[in-house]
Enzyme design. Structure first.
Site, mmCIF file in Angstrom:
data_model
loop_
_atom_site.group_PDB
_atom_site.id
_atom_site.type_symbol
_atom_site.label_atom_id
_atom_site.label_comp_id
_atom_site.label_asym_id
_atom_site.label_seq_id
_atom_site.Cartn_x
_atom_site.Cartn_y
_atom_site.Cartn_z
ATOM 1 N N GLY A 19 41.036 -18.276 -3.511
ATOM 2 C CA GLY A 19 41.372 -16.868 -3.750
ATOM 3 C C GLY A 19 41.864 -16.630 -5.169
ATOM 4 O O GLY A 19 41.936 -15.495 -5.621
ATOM 5 N N TYR A 74 26.084 -7.511 -7.530
ATOM 6 C CA TYR A 74 26.953 -8.697 -7.477
ATOM 7 C C TYR A 74 26.133 -9.981 -7.625
ATOM 8 O O TYR A 74 25.055 -10.113 -7.052
ATOM 9 C CB TYR A 74 27.709 -8.728 -6.139
ATOM 10 C CG TYR A 74 28.668 -9.887 -6.019
ATOM 11 C CD1 TYR A 74 29.959 -9.787 -6.512
ATOM 12 C CD2 TYR A 74 28.265 -11.094 -5.428
ATOM 13 C CE1 TYR A 74 30.838 -10.864 -6.423
ATOM 14 C CE2 TYR A 74 29.137 -12.169 -5.340
ATOM 15 C CZ TYR A 74 30.419 -12.042 -5.836
ATOM 16 O OH TYR A 74 31.292 -13.106 -5.745
ATOM 17 N N TYR A 81 42.649 -12.101 -15.309
ATOM 18 C CA TYR A 81 42.392 -12.432 -13.908
ATOM 19 C C TYR A 81 43.520 -13.283 -13.315
ATOM 20 O O TYR A 81 44.636 -12.816 -13.233
ATOM 21 C CB TYR A 81 41.051 -13.166 -13.915
ATOM 22 C CG TYR A 81 40.142 -13.022 -12.725
ATOM 23 C CD1 TYR A 81 40.096 -11.894 -11.945
ATOM 24 C CD2 TYR A 81 39.268 -14.077 -12.398
ATOM 25 C CE1 TYR A 81 39.208 -11.815 -10.873
ATOM 26 C CE2 TYR A 81 38.374 -13.991 -11.341
ATOM 27 C CZ TYR A 81 38.353 -12.866 -10.580
ATOM 28 O OH TYR A 81 37.473 -12.809 -9.537
ATOM 29 N N TRP A 82 43.270 -14.545 -12.950
ATOM 30 C CA TRP A 82 44.311 -15.362 -12.339
ATOM 31 C C TRP A 82 45.009 -16.261 -13.348
ATOM 32 O O TRP A 82 45.679 -17.215 -12.981
ATOM 33 C CB TRP A 82 43.724 -16.204 -11.191
ATOM 34 C CG TRP A 82 43.348 -15.381 -10.000
ATOM 35 C CD1 TRP A 82 42.113 -14.895 -9.691
ATOM 36 C CD2 TRP A 82 44.215 -14.908 -8.947
ATOM 37 N NE1 TRP A 82 42.148 -14.161 -8.521
ATOM 38 C CE2 TRP A 82 43.419 -14.154 -8.050
ATOM 39 C CE3 TRP A 82 45.585 -15.047 -8.677
ATOM 40 C CZ2 TRP A 82 43.945 -13.552 -6.904
ATOM 41 C CZ3 TRP A 82 46.101 -14.451 -7.528
ATOM 42 C CH2 TRP A 82 45.284 -13.712 -6.662
ATOM 43 N N GLU A 120 42.987 -3.962 -9.737
ATOM 44 C CA GLU A 120 42.908 -5.275 -9.097
ATOM 45 C C GLU A 120 44.083 -6.161 -9.547
ATOM 46 O O GLU A 120 44.675 -6.869 -8.741
ATOM 47 C CB GLU A 120 41.567 -5.915 -9.480
ATOM 48 C CG GLU A 120 41.224 -7.200 -8.756
ATOM 49 C CD GLU A 120 39.890 -7.779 -9.238
ATOM 50 O OE1 GLU A 120 39.291 -7.231 -10.196
ATOM 51 O OE2 GLU A 120 39.455 -8.787 -8.660
ATOM 52 N N GLN A 165 37.970 -18.684 2.609
ATOM 53 C CA GLN A 165 39.106 -18.171 1.816
ATOM 54 C C GLN A 165 40.387 -18.388 2.614
ATOM 55 O O GLN A 165 40.334 -18.760 3.781
ATOM 56 C CB GLN A 165 38.903 -16.672 1.539
ATOM 57 C CG GLN A 165 38.343 -16.390 0.158
ATOM 58 C CD GLN A 165 38.367 -14.917 -0.198
ATOM 59 O OE1 GLN A 165 38.293 -14.056 0.676
ATOM 60 N NE2 GLN A 165 38.444 -14.608 -1.482
ATOM 61 N N ASP A 196 40.606 -17.443 -8.361
ATOM 62 C CA ASP A 196 39.351 -17.974 -8.897
ATOM 63 C C ASP A 196 39.413 -18.793 -10.190
ATOM 64 O O ASP A 196 38.893 -19.882 -10.252
ATOM 65 C CB ASP A 196 38.370 -16.818 -9.127
ATOM 66 C CG ASP A 196 38.078 -16.063 -7.846
ATOM 67 O OD1 ASP A 196 38.687 -16.368 -6.806
ATOM 68 O OD2 ASP A 196 37.239 -15.159 -7.890
HETATM 69 C C1 GLC Z 1 38.183 -12.019 -6.584
HETATM 70 C C2 GLC Z 1 39.536 -12.600 -6.201
HETATM 71 C C3 GLC Z 1 39.523 -12.954 -4.722
HETATM 72 C C4 GLC Z 1 39.144 -11.722 -3.924
HETATM 73 C C5 GLC Z 1 37.798 -11.148 -4.402
HETATM 74 C C6 GLC Z 1 37.467 -9.819 -3.767
HETATM 75 O O1 GLC Z 1 37.165 -12.959 -6.447
HETATM 76 O O2 GLC Z 1 39.832 -13.701 -6.979
HETATM 77 O O3 GLC Z 1 40.775 -13.439 -4.330
HETATM 78 O O4 GLC Z 1 39.077 -12.005 -2.576
HETATM 79 O O5 GLC Z 1 37.873 -10.932 -5.793
HETATM 80 O O6 GLC Z 1 38.483 -8.897 -3.989
#
Ligand code: GLC
Length: 436
Positions: free
Chosen positions: A169, A83, A358-359, A402, A109, A171
């Site tokens: 949260g 990571y 993603y978002w 996810e 968060q 991102d």
């Molecule tokens: C991503 C998501 C976040 C979440 C993290 C771990 O960064 O955007 O909301 O907490 O992953 O799952």
């Protein structure tokens, strides 16, 4: 029958992601540490079949709390080089009150732990035992809220700021795009790890990572001092999701202190916070869009986009019935076409919508879970049921991913979900939806 299999599969995901140090990783490889709000959602799912593990999850998180009440967004319990950016980049030790035991990030968060305790109480069979657990930990959550009201609300509006998109949260939401335009960070040299686990088309761009890292560099330069950050961070936002979670958690703390008895003074303080925050929340309602939106405190302007966060105040009982009606109309009109699963993370009628990224468009199960309970709270039973049904169908069809494509037909012959696989909160929350 399918439900029983799904529940068993969900438990397998959670069991496989459980770590010896007493917490559950969100997804192997991609997210190898403990994340704050993930932990809360995970504890809810665990409560259905392993209350001891559910308690441990929360306890492990709270053990990493700083001396000023702050709870970080990632706790780096053990080193892991899959990571980036890790503990060495974040340097939480720069803050004088950070945890001496745990390395972490210096950002937070959404504050969900308060309502998670209440959910655990709802689910637990042995209420007495759960109340004892809550008694032991509730003050830490109170201290966390006190941290927010003391440090994150510089204009005393009852609305907390976030200083980094990762604190939201959500991102890489298009909501931040205009803020990036106000910044000009260097081109950092670093090795991305996320794109070794997930196809790059489903993740943020390199340039976006430059912005993310730059915001951390600025905060580090000031040793994560909240006052300084409030003054100088180019990113300073009042986020409807973050603040709705705080209000929902305030509500839970009031109810839990009532159950425990004898904490009248604290309860009174929370009630005052609650009043102020609910009043302040009016600022985030955009009547023309028919939704709650983000506010850019640094550049003093509303960010006029509709996201799944726009509807999250339903979960916290914030809108009056009239506004709730407006929200559901917006949701149905913009997000709810027959060809779509609810609820996309970003407005599907907007040019910036991207169904895979993603978002910027995909459906997330944690958001759906909140919207399900939020809609039920206002008696929108049919819409709530649709969100629940869509969530179950997506996981059954695409796997424990996810995030998910909101298009029922996306033209891909081998359709799957997106992002990390065997994703813990998707598993945990589907257990709750199926048992409910
Ligand atoms: C991503 C998501 C976040 C979440 C993290 C771990 O960064 O955007 O909301 O907490 O992953 O799952």
């Amino acid at each position: 029958m399918i439900h029983k299999t799904l529940i068993n599969d969900a438990k397998k995901v959670l069991n496989a992601n459980f770590q010896e140090a007493g917490f559950t990783i969100p997804s192997k490889g991609l997210y190898p540490f403990q994340w704050k709000w993930d932990s809360g959602f995970i504890a809810i799912g665990l409560s259905y079949y392993n209350i001891a593990k559910a308690k441990l999850e929360v306890e492990t998180l709270l053990n990493a709390q700083w001396n000023n009440g702050f709870i970080p967004h990632i706790i780096f319990h053990k080193e892991n080089d899959s990571y980036f950016p890790g503990a060495d980049f974040h340097c939480s030790e720069l803050h004088p009150l950070s945890s001496k035991k745990h390395k972490s990030t210096g950002m937070t968060q959404p504050p969900i732990t308060g309502f998670v305790l209440k959910e655990m109480y709802r689910i637990a069979e042995d209420k007495e035992d759960m109340l004892q657990f809550i008694q032991k930990h509730i003050d830490k959550v109170y201290e966390n809220h006190l941290y927010f009201y003391t440090n994150r609300d510089p204009f005393n509006e009852g609305l907390m700021y976030i200083y980094h998109n990762w604190e939201s949260g959500t991102d890489n939401s298009p909501v931040w795009d205009d803020i990036w335009k106000t910044m000009d960070p260097p081109e950092y040299a670093f090795e991305r790890k996320d794109t070794t686990h997930v196809n790059a088309s489903q993740r943020p761009s390199k340039r976006e990572y430059d912005y993310y890292l730059h915001l951390i560099e600025i905060a580090k330069k000031h040793k994560y001092d909240d006052e300084k950050i409030a003054k100088i961070s180019p990113f300073l936002v009042q986020d409807p999701l973050f603040n709705a979670m705080l209000i929902k958690s305030n509500e839970a703390l009031i109810e839990l202190y009532d159950l425990l008895g004898g904490e009248g003074a604290k309860k009174l303080v929370i009630q005052q916070w609650q009043q102020k925050s609910k009043k302040g929340f009016k600022k985030l309602f955009d009547a023309e869009l028919g939704a709650y939106i983000h506010y850019d405190l640094r550049n003093k302007r509303p960010i006029r986009h509709i996201t799944s966060s726009s509807f999250s105040p339903l979960f916290a009982g914030i809108p009056d019935v009239e506004k709730a009606k407006i929200l559901t109309t917006t949701m149905l009109e913009k997000f709810g076409g027959e060809d779509k699963y609810l609820c996309a993370s970003f407005d599907p009628t907007n040019d910036k919508f991207n169904p895979k990224k993603y978002w910027r468009g995909p459906v997330w199960i944690n958001m759906n879970w909140m919207l399900y309970y939020g809609l039920k709270r206002y008696d929108y039973k049919e819409l709530a049921d649709r969100i629940k049904k869509d969530s179950i169908e997506l996981i059954d069809r695409d796997g424990f991913f996810e995030y998910f494509d909101c298009r029922k037909e996306n033209g891909e012959p081998n359709r799957t979900g997106y992002g990390g696989g065997n994703f813990s909160w998707s598993a945990a929350l589907i257990i709750d939806l199926l048992k409910n």
